[in-house]
Write an enzyme that holds these catalytic residues in place. Structure first.
Site, PDB file in Angstrom:
ATOM      1  N   SER A 261       4.204   4.733   5.337  1.00  0.00           N
ATOM      2  CA  SER A 261       5.300   5.487   5.918  1.00  0.00           C
ATOM      3  C   SER A 261       5.957   6.445   4.936  1.00  0.00           C
ATOM      4  CB  SER A 261       6.335   4.517   6.487  1.00  0.00           C
ATOM      5  OG  SER A 261       6.783   3.666   5.468  1.00  0.00           O
TER       6      SER A 261
ATOM      7  N   ARG B  13      10.707   6.213  -4.093  1.00  0.00           N
ATOM      8  CA  ARG B  13      11.721   5.342  -3.496  1.00  0.00           C
ATOM      9  C   ARG B  13      12.507   4.689  -4.609  1.00  0.00           C
ATOM     10  NH1 ARG B  13       9.299   1.433   0.864  1.00  0.00           N
ATOM     11  NH2 ARG B  13       7.585   1.663  -0.622  1.00  0.00           N
TER      12      ARG B  13
ATOM     13  N   LYS C 233      -2.715  -8.508   0.211  1.00  0.00           N
ATOM     14  CA  LYS C 233      -2.367  -8.868  -1.175  1.00  0.00           C
ATOM     15  C   LYS C 233      -3.490  -9.607  -1.885  1.00  0.00           C
ATOM     16  CE  LYS C 233       1.769 -10.253   0.034  1.00  0.00           C
ATOM     17  NZ  LYS C 233       3.053 -10.964   0.128  1.00  0.00           N
TER      18      LYS C 233
ATOM     19  N   GLU D  50       1.510  -1.966  -4.966  1.00  0.00           N
ATOM     20  CA  GLU D  50       0.654  -2.342  -3.849  1.00  0.00           C
ATOM     21  C   GLU D  50      -0.087  -1.121  -3.318  1.00  0.00           C
ATOM     22  OE1 GLU D  50       2.786  -3.965  -0.524  1.00  0.00           O
ATOM     23  OE2 GLU D  50       4.208  -2.321  -0.426  1.00  0.00           O
TER      24      GLU D  50
ATOM     25  N   ASN E  95      -1.273   0.497   0.301  1.00  0.00           N
ATOM     26  CA  ASN E  95      -1.042   0.385   1.743  1.00  0.00           C
ATOM     27  C   ASN E  95      -2.167   1.035   2.528  1.00  0.00           C
ATOM     28  OD1 ASN E  95       1.940  -0.567   1.682  1.00  0.00           O
ATOM     29  ND2 ASN E  95       1.873   1.200   0.305  1.00  0.00           N
TER      30      ASN E  95
ATOM     31  N   LYS F  17       4.396 -14.579  -5.943  1.00  0.00           N
ATOM     32  CA  LYS F  17       4.428 -13.966  -4.612  1.00  0.00           C
ATOM     33  C   LYS F  17       3.645 -14.810  -3.618  1.00  0.00           C
ATOM     34  CE  LYS F  17       4.496  -9.044  -5.835  1.00  0.00           C
ATOM     35  NZ  LYS F  17       3.771  -7.769  -5.622  1.00  0.00           N
TER      36      LYS F  17
ATOM     37  N   ARG G 266      -1.236   4.917   1.034  1.00  0.00           N
ATOM     38  CA  ARG G 266      -0.237   5.207   0.006  1.00  0.00           C
ATOM     39  C   ARG G 266      -0.348   4.151  -1.073  1.00  0.00           C
ATOM     40  NH1 ARG G 266       5.092   4.259   2.061  1.00  0.00           N
ATOM     41  NH2 ARG G 266       5.063   2.421   0.743  1.00  0.00           N
TER      42      ARG G 266
ATOM     43  N   GLU H 237       0.757 -12.432   4.294  1.00  0.00           N
ATOM     44  CA  GLU H 237       1.270 -11.093   4.571  1.00  0.00           C
ATOM     45  C   GLU H 237       2.600 -11.230   5.311  1.00  0.00           C
ATOM     46  OE1 GLU H 237      -0.165  -8.155   3.542  1.00  0.00           O
ATOM     47  OE2 GLU H 237      -1.527  -9.473   2.463  1.00  0.00           O
ATOM     48  N   GLY H 238       3.542 -10.388   4.960  1.00  0.00           N
ATOM     49  CA  GLY H 238       4.844 -10.418   5.640  1.00  0.00           C
ATOM     50  C   GLY H 238       5.590 -11.711   5.410  1.00  0.00           C
TER      51      GLY H 238
END
Lengths: 516, 516
Positions: B161, B492, B342, B154, B156, B404, B134, B408-409
C-alpha cells in the site's frame, strides 16, 4: 419546445445507479480537491477542534442543459462587459452622482465612497486597476414557443468566486460521461448525454492569468533596496470556500512562479505596512513565519471586504483605506467595487434618459451595444409617477416582478403578488430604497440531483445560473485598457423553492452544462 | 558521525512557523487528495452518517534524512528481489515443504495452501502472475562510527500500500522546500534543507504501469462474443485508505484508458461469475449499476484478503478460490502471497544449509547475491541446539533481538531482555511458533513532527522505514519474466515508542526523504 428538452432530464436512476454515482462523486471530489471545510452545523467544533476535515463541495450528479446560443452570447459579450465596468470605474463623477444619492440609504456604500474620497484627497499612487469579474445570467424562457434569451442577474466586480472549483465540476461530469473509457456506463443512456460533453472550462487559467498580468505590470520593486514581490490574497476569517481560492494560488505558484500569500483581513495591520519615508507607498508584507523577509505586494486580491459584515469596526475601514492608498494594484479598487453595486446595474438598464452604454462604450459597434442591452432584465426605481411605481402597485403587473432592496448585502427580496401590499405597508419616503425588477423565467421543467456537503442527496426542480468570467487590467488615469480577456464559466443550480418561499430550504450546487 | 546528521534536525520552529506549516500542510493535503476517510473514533458515524468527510493522511511536516548509499542500494536491488520472489513462487514444491511444516501452527497459511491445492487439482487456467511489491528497509546504524547499512524489515507481495499517496508526500515536501518560488521561507534555513530535494518518486506511475502491462498481456477476451475488458480492484469494506487506491485507478483510467472497477471482497459472488460452459474460465464482472453490460476481468488486484481477519467465513475462502481458478491474472496468486510470508523470509536468511538465493537466482552475478544477502537481518528458528535458541535464552544476546510470531497477522512482538523469560513461560513445543530476529538499529537521534489525521501535531524521536516499489509479470509455467521494473518509494516514520512499549501510543506517518 424548450420545456420538452428538460421534461425527461436527467435520466431516471435506480437505487444501484444512484449509489454508484453518489459514491463515485464523493470519492472524486475528495481526490481532486473539489471540497470545502464543513459547516459547524455538520461537523461541530467539538468533533474537529483543529479544523482538519473537509467535505464534498455541493455538486450536482448530472450536468444541466443550457441553450447553446445563450452560452455563446454570454461569452461573446464578456470582454464588452469588462470594458464597460472599467469605463464606469474611470468616470468618478458619474459614480459619485449616483453614490451621493445613496448616502442616507446605505451605510456600506457611503463608507466605501468615503474611503475613495480620502485616498483621492491624498492622491492615488497606483493608476492600474485589475478586475476579476463574473457576469451571472439565466436563460429566460417566458413561453414555451419563444427561443431562450440571455438575461443578466448580476455583475460581480469583487470576490467573484467559484472559478477555482467550477472547472473541477466540469472535469467531474466530463469524466463520468466517459466512464469507464471506451464503454461509458456511469450514466444511463440519454439523448442529451450520449454525444454531448461540457464545453471547455478555463476558469482557473483565466483568473490566474489576470492576476499574473497585474503582477508583471506592477513592474520592479519601488523599495530601496529592492524587495522580492508577491501577490496577497486577503481573506475572511473562517472561510470555508478556501479550496476555491487555493486553486488560483496554486496556478500562480506552479505556472507563473509568483509568490502568493494569504492574509486575514483582520490581520492587515499586523503584517503589512507602508513605509512613510517612501512617497511611492509600496505595500510591504512581512510573513509572520519569516519576519526577517519582507515582500512588496504588487497585487491585492480581495476575497473579503465585499459585504457589510466584513467590516466589524472602524479598524476594518482603516485597513481598507490602508490598502487603497498603497501602490499595490487592487483587485478591485473601491471605485470598481462601487461600479458593481445593484444601483449601477439599475441605472444602466434605465430605458429613458441618457444612453449610458453608448457614452461609456463610445467606440463600440452599436449592434454590440444593442446585444448587451438585450441581456438587461427591465428594472425600475419607484420614484413618483414612474413606470416602476405603476408596475409595482398593480397586482397584475407586480406578479411578473421582484422587489429588491437597493442596499448591498441587504435583506430578502419580495416577490410577485406580495409586492403591492408590502409597499403599502411602508411610508412612501422609504420606497426609494427599493428597485423593481422584471422576473427572469428560467426553464420551468429543469431538474437535477445534488450531493450536499453533509452527504445528503436531494433531487427536484432547479434554477440554473450561468456565470462567465472575465479579467481586465486598465490604467485608471488614461482609461487605457492593457489586457481584456474572457474565459471560464460557472453553472450554479439552485433548488427552485429558494427563490419563491424567501427561505432557502433547498440547495445551491456547483454544476456544469451540456449545450443544446 | 551519522548521529550528528540527525541531532539538530529538523530545524527548530517557533509558534508562528509551526502554525504556518501546519495550516499549509492541512490545506495542501485536502487540495491534492492526500487524504483518508476519518476513523469513527475521530468523526463518529453519528456526525457523518453518510461518510462524506475526509481528513488529512498522517504526514510529517519535514522530509526525513536517509543515507544516500542505502537508498541507491535499495533501488538497485529491487528488480533482483522481484525476480527472487517470482522464482520462489514458481517453485511450488519448495513453498509446499515450508508450508506443510506450518499447517498446525497457522490456520491462515494452511487455508491459503489449501486454496492453491484445490485449484492445482482442477488445473490452473492462467499461467501469468503479477507482483506489485514493496520491500521495506531501515538504515542500520549499530554504532556511530560505522557507515549506515540497509536492512530489510519485510517484503510485501500482497496489497503493498501507500504507493498512491507517497508520491503526493514527496510533492508536498518538495513544494514546501521551494515555497514561495524564488524566495523559499516555508521552512527555516537548515544545511540539510537548503540545497537538498527529495528524489523523484514515481510510485503511482510504476504500480499502474505494472497493472497495465498485465491487462495487455491477458490478450483478447476469452468470451464469445468478445466482451470489453477491465481491471478489478478488490477491496475491504470500510477501507479508510481508499484514496491511495484511487490514485492508481485514476492513472489507469486517464493514462491507459483501461476500465477499472472496485468491488468489495464480500460481494465477489454477487457481481462476478465464471461461465461453466467456457473451459477458459474467464472472470466476468457485471456492474450493479449497469447490469446489462458485462466486462471480462483481465487482472484482479487484491487490496484485501491479505490478513486473517479478511476471511470472516468459509464463503470468503470460496471467493478467494473462485478468483484463483479464474482466467484473470491475479495480483497476487495464492502462491505468490505465501512466498511473502515471514517464514520464507527467515528461511532465505538462514546462514547454514542450502544457499537458496543461489539456487533461485542461478543466473544472477554472485556479487549481486552477496549484496542482497547483506540486506538480511540475521534471523533464526528456535529448534533444539540451534543458534537461535542460544541467542534467545541468554539475556545478554537477547538484548539485541526481537522475537516475532511466525503466524501471519499474529500478536505482538517480544523485545530484548523480555525474551528469555517469555520463552521460559511457554512449553518448549510452542517455541517453533516463533522466529528470533536481530534488532535493526536505526539512527537514534532521528526526530520529526507529524500532523495526525485528527489535526493533532506531535513531535519526537522517530524510526523511519523506507519501502521501495517493484513490479514483475511472469509466466508461472515457464518461469519466464515478461516485465520487471523498479520505481517509486515510500518513507514511513513512526514514533519511537511504538516499537519499545509494545503498544502503539505514537504515530506512523507518511514522509519523504532527503539524502545525505
Amino acid at each position: 419546445m424548450t420545456n420538452s428538452i428538460y421534461s425527461d432530464y436527467p435520466p431516471q436512476i435506480n437505487s444501484a445507479q444512484k449509489e454508484f454515482l453518489v459514491r463515485t462523486v464523493k470519492d472524486w471530489t475528495a481526490q481532486h480537491g473539489l471540497v470545502i471545510r464543513p459547516s459547524p452545523a455538520f461537523i461541530s467544533k467539538e468533533s474537529d477542534p483543529r479544523g482538519v476535515t473537509v467535505t464534498s463541495a455541493p455538486v450536482t450528479l448530472f450536468p444541466s442543459p443550457f441553450p447553446k446560443a445563450c452560452f455563446e452570447e454570454a461569452k461573446a459579450l464578456q470582454t464588452v462587459y469588462n470594458k464597460l465596468y472599467a469605463a464606469i470605474t474611470c468616470n468618478e463623477k458619474w459614480i459619485g452622482d449616483i453614490m451621493e444619492d445613496l448616502i442616507d440609504v446605505d451605510d456600506f456604500i457611503s463608507h466605501l465612497w468615503k474611503v475613495h474620497l480620502a485616498v483621492k484627497e491624498e492622491g492615488y499612487t497606483q493608476t492600474l486597476s485589475l478586475g476579476l469579474y463574473r457576469s451571472d445570467y439565466m436563460a429566460h424562457v417566458p413561453s414555451d414557443d419563444t427561443a431562450p434569451s440571455l438575461k443578466q442577474v448580476e455583475f460581480n466586480t469583487i470576490s467573484s468566486s467559484f472559478g477555482g472549483l467550477s472547472s473541477l465540476v466540469t472535469s467531474l461530469h466530463s469524466e463520468l460521461l466517459d466512464s469507464p473509457p471506451g464503454h461509458p456506463i456511469a450514466y444511463p443512456s440519454h439523448p442529451l448525454l450520449d454525444s454531448n460533453r461540457p464545453p471547455e472550462n478555463t476558469s482557473v487559467e483565466t483568473l490566474s492569468a489576470g492576476l499574473a498580468t497585474a503582477h508583471t505590470a506592477y513592474g520592479p520593486s519601488k523599495s530601496s533596496p529592492a524587495l522580492p514581490t508577491c501577490i496577497l490574497f486577503l481573506v475572511q476569517e473562517g472561510e470555508r470556500n478556501v479550496f476555491d481560492q487555493l486553486a488560483l494560488s496554486r496556478q500562480l505558484t506552479t505556472t507563473y512562479k509568483i509568490p502568493v500569500f494569504r492574509l486575514l483581513s483582520s490581520e492587515i495591520f499586523d503584517h503589512t505596512f507602508i513605509p512613510s519615508s517612501n512617497p511611492s507607498r509600496p505595500l510591504l508584507y512581512r510573513p509572520p513565519h519569516a519576519e526577517s523577509t519582507s515582500f512588496e505586494v504588487t497585487t491585492v486580491y480581495l476575497r473579503c471586504f465585499y459585504t457589510p459584515t466584513d467590516y466589524r469596526s472602524e479598524r476594518d475601514w482603516e485597513a481598507r483605506t490602508h490598502l487603497e492608498r498603497s501602490a499595490a494594484i487592487k483587485c478591485p479598487t473601491v471605485l470598481n467595487q462601487l461600479a458593481g453595486s445593484k444601483i449601477v446595474q439599475q441605472v444602466l438598464a434605465e430605458e429613458k434618459g441618457t444612453d449610458h452604454l453608448a457614452s461609456f462604450l463610445a467606440d463600440t459597434n452599436p449592434a454590440i451595444l444593442a446585444r448587451l442591452r438585450e441581456t438587461f432584465a427591465p428594472q425600475y426605481d419607484l420614484s413618483v409617477n414612474s413606470r416602476g411605481r405603476e408596475l409595482a402597485l398593480n397586482p397584475i403587473t407586480a406578479a411578473n416582478h421582484v422587489l429588491k432592496p437597493q442596499r448591498e448585502g441587504g435583506g430578502n427580496n419580495v416577490y410577485k403578488e406580495a409586492i403591492p401590499e408590502f409597499l403599502q405597508s411602508l411610508p412612501e419616503t422609504e420606497w426609494k430604497r427599493w428597485i423593481l425588477m422584471e422576473l427572469i423565467q428560467p426553464p420551468a421543467e429543469a431538474k437535477n440531483v445534488a450531493l450536499r456537503p453533509d452527504g445528503e442527496v436531494l433531487s427536484g426542480h432547479v434554477i440554473g445560473e450561468l456565470g462567465v468570467y472575465g479579467t481586465i487590467l486598465w490604467d485608471q488615469a488614461e482609461g487605457k485598457v492593457l489586457q481584456n480577456e474572457q474565459g471560464g464559466w460557472l453553472m450554479r443550480t439552485k433548488a427552485k423553492d429558494v427563490d419563491e418561499g424567501g427561505v432557502a430550504t433547498g440547495f445551491s450546487s456547483l454544476d456544469s452544462i451540456i449545450l443544446y
